[in-house]
Design a protein around this motif. Structure first.
Motif, mmCIF file in Angstrom:
data_model
loop_
_atom_site.group_PDB
_atom_site.id
_atom_site.type_symbol
_atom_site.label_atom_id
_atom_site.label_comp_id
_atom_site.label_asym_id
_atom_site.label_seq_id
_atom_site.Cartn_x
_atom_site.Cartn_y
_atom_site.Cartn_z
ATOM 1 N N ALA A 98 75.455 41.185 8.610
ATOM 2 C CA ALA A 98 75.723 40.342 9.777
ATOM 3 C C ALA A 98 77.042 40.663 10.471
ATOM 4 O O ALA A 98 77.098 40.726 11.700
ATOM 5 C CB ALA A 98 75.704 38.875 9.369
ATOM 6 N N GLU A 99 78.101 40.867 9.708
ATOM 7 C CA GLU A 99 79.417 41.058 10.336
ATOM 8 C C GLU A 99 79.451 42.244 11.298
ATOM 9 O O GLU A 99 79.912 42.101 12.434
ATOM 10 C CB GLU A 99 80.517 41.184 9.279
ATOM 11 N N PRO A 100 78.948 43.421 10.906
ATOM 12 C CA PRO A 100 78.977 44.533 11.871
ATOM 13 C C PRO A 100 78.128 44.263 13.112
ATOM 14 O O PRO A 100 78.479 44.712 14.206
ATOM 15 C CB PRO A 100 78.418 45.720 11.092
ATOM 16 N N LEU A 101 77.023 43.527 12.964
ATOM 17 C CA LEU A 101 76.178 43.246 14.122
ATOM 18 C C LEU A 101 76.848 42.261 15.077
ATOM 19 O O LEU A 101 76.767 42.420 16.302
ATOM 20 C CB LEU A 101 74.809 42.745 13.679
ATOM 21 N N VAL A 102 77.526 41.255 14.554
ATOM 22 C CA VAL A 102 78.283 40.346 15.419
ATOM 23 C C VAL A 102 79.392 41.120 16.127
ATOM 24 O O VAL A 102 79.620 40.953 17.332
ATOM 25 C CB VAL A 102 78.840 39.140 14.631
ATOM 26 N N ASP A 103 80.071 42.007 15.406
ATOM 27 C CA ASP A 103 81.102 42.852 16.023
ATOM 28 C C ASP A 103 80.512 43.710 17.142
ATOM 29 O O ASP A 103 81.145 43.914 18.187
ATOM 30 C CB ASP A 103 81.767 43.755 14.986
ATOM 31 N N GLN A 104 79.296 44.204 16.948
ATOM 32 C CA GLN A 104 78.641 45.009 17.978
ATOM 33 C C GLN A 104 78.295 44.176 19.208
ATOM 34 O O GLN A 104 78.367 44.674 20.340
ATOM 35 C CB GLN A 104 77.390 45.684 17.413
ATOM 36 N N VAL A 105 77.910 42.922 19.018
ATOM 37 C CA VAL A 105 77.667 42.032 20.153
ATOM 38 C C VAL A 105 78.957 41.878 20.960
ATOM 39 O O VAL A 105 78.961 42.008 22.190
ATOM 40 C CB VAL A 105 77.134 40.654 19.694
ATOM 41 N N VAL A 106 80.055 41.614 20.275
ATOM 42 C CA VAL A 106 81.355 41.461 20.935
ATOM 43 C C VAL A 106 81.697 42.729 21.716
ATOM 44 O O VAL A 106 82.087 42.670 22.893
ATOM 45 C CB VAL A 106 82.461 41.124 19.910
ATOM 46 N N GLU A 107 81.542 43.876 21.098
ATOM 47 C CA GLU A 107 81.875 45.140 21.759
ATOM 48 C C GLU A 107 80.964 45.403 22.955
ATOM 49 O O GLU A 107 81.426 45.872 24.004
ATOM 50 C CB GLU A 107 81.790 46.305 20.770
ATOM 51 N N ALA A 108 79.684 45.085 22.828
ATOM 52 C CA ALA A 108 78.748 45.287 23.944
ATOM 53 C C ALA A 108 79.118 44.402 25.135
ATOM 54 O O ALA A 108 78.984 44.830 26.292
ATOM 55 C CB ALA A 108 77.317 45.010 23.492
ATOM 56 N N ILE A 109 79.590 43.197 24.876
ATOM 57 C CA ILE A 109 80.031 42.316 25.962
ATOM 58 C C ILE A 109 81.297 42.884 26.597
ATOM 59 O O ILE A 109 81.419 42.945 27.822
ATOM 60 C CB ILE A 109 80.253 40.879 25.442
ATOM 61 N N ARG A 110 82.240 43.321 25.780
ATOM 62 C CA ARG A 110 83.485 43.903 26.303
ATOM 63 C C ARG A 110 83.221 45.149 27.138
ATOM 64 O O ARG A 110 83.896 45.380 28.136
ATOM 65 C CB ARG A 110 84.427 44.243 25.147
#
Length: 141
Positions: A98-110
């Motif tokens: 889960a943690e890397p996928l949430v981080d990827q969501v954040v990065e995709a928004i940025r």
């Protein structure tokens, strides 16, 4: 992947009494939960919805308004309460997934030019927000 998206007029997240993420003014708080089968496709869909849904005043998206987003990981979005009084967390992906996928969501928004604040994965967080509307949307990908 699930996200509960709330339109807000300010929000913040604290860990151990310290504000670690905040947004001022109009924006969105996105509580993001991950399940076992999630991957890049779900990340892209959730990030796109957070950026493009016209939830802000005047039917604007965060992209239209130049607004901020506060993303908080939320494994409890996969609670199963159909039996008994104690929720089952079996639907939530383990932290290593889960943690890397949430981080990827954040990065995709940025990557779309949106300013993103975050909580701290796995921490006990105190989230404060001023709901605007209220507007609360559940998105599943």
């Amino acid at each position: 992947m699930r996200a509960v998206i709330q339109r807000v007029d300010g929000a913040q997240v604290e860990v151990d009494g310290e504000v670690i993420g905040a947004l001022e003014g109009e924006g969105l708080v996105a509580l993001v939960g991950v399940t076992h089968e999630d991957g890049p496709g779900q990340v892209a869909t959730i990030a796109r919805k957070i950026c493009e849904l016209r939830l802000l005043t005047g039917e604007r998206s965060v992209l239209d308004a130049g607004a901020q987003v506060l993303v908080i990981s939320q494994f409890t979005l996969y609670a199963d309460v159909r039996k008994g009084r104690r929720p089952s967390w079996n639907g939530a992906a383990p932290a290593a997934v889960a943690e890397p996928l949430v981080d990827q969501v954040v990065e995709a928004i940025r990557q779309r030019g949106v300013s993103v604040a975050t909580g701290r994965f796995g921490a006990h967080m105190r989230v404060g927000l001023t709901g605007d509307g209220p507007v609360t949307i559940l998105v599943e990908a």
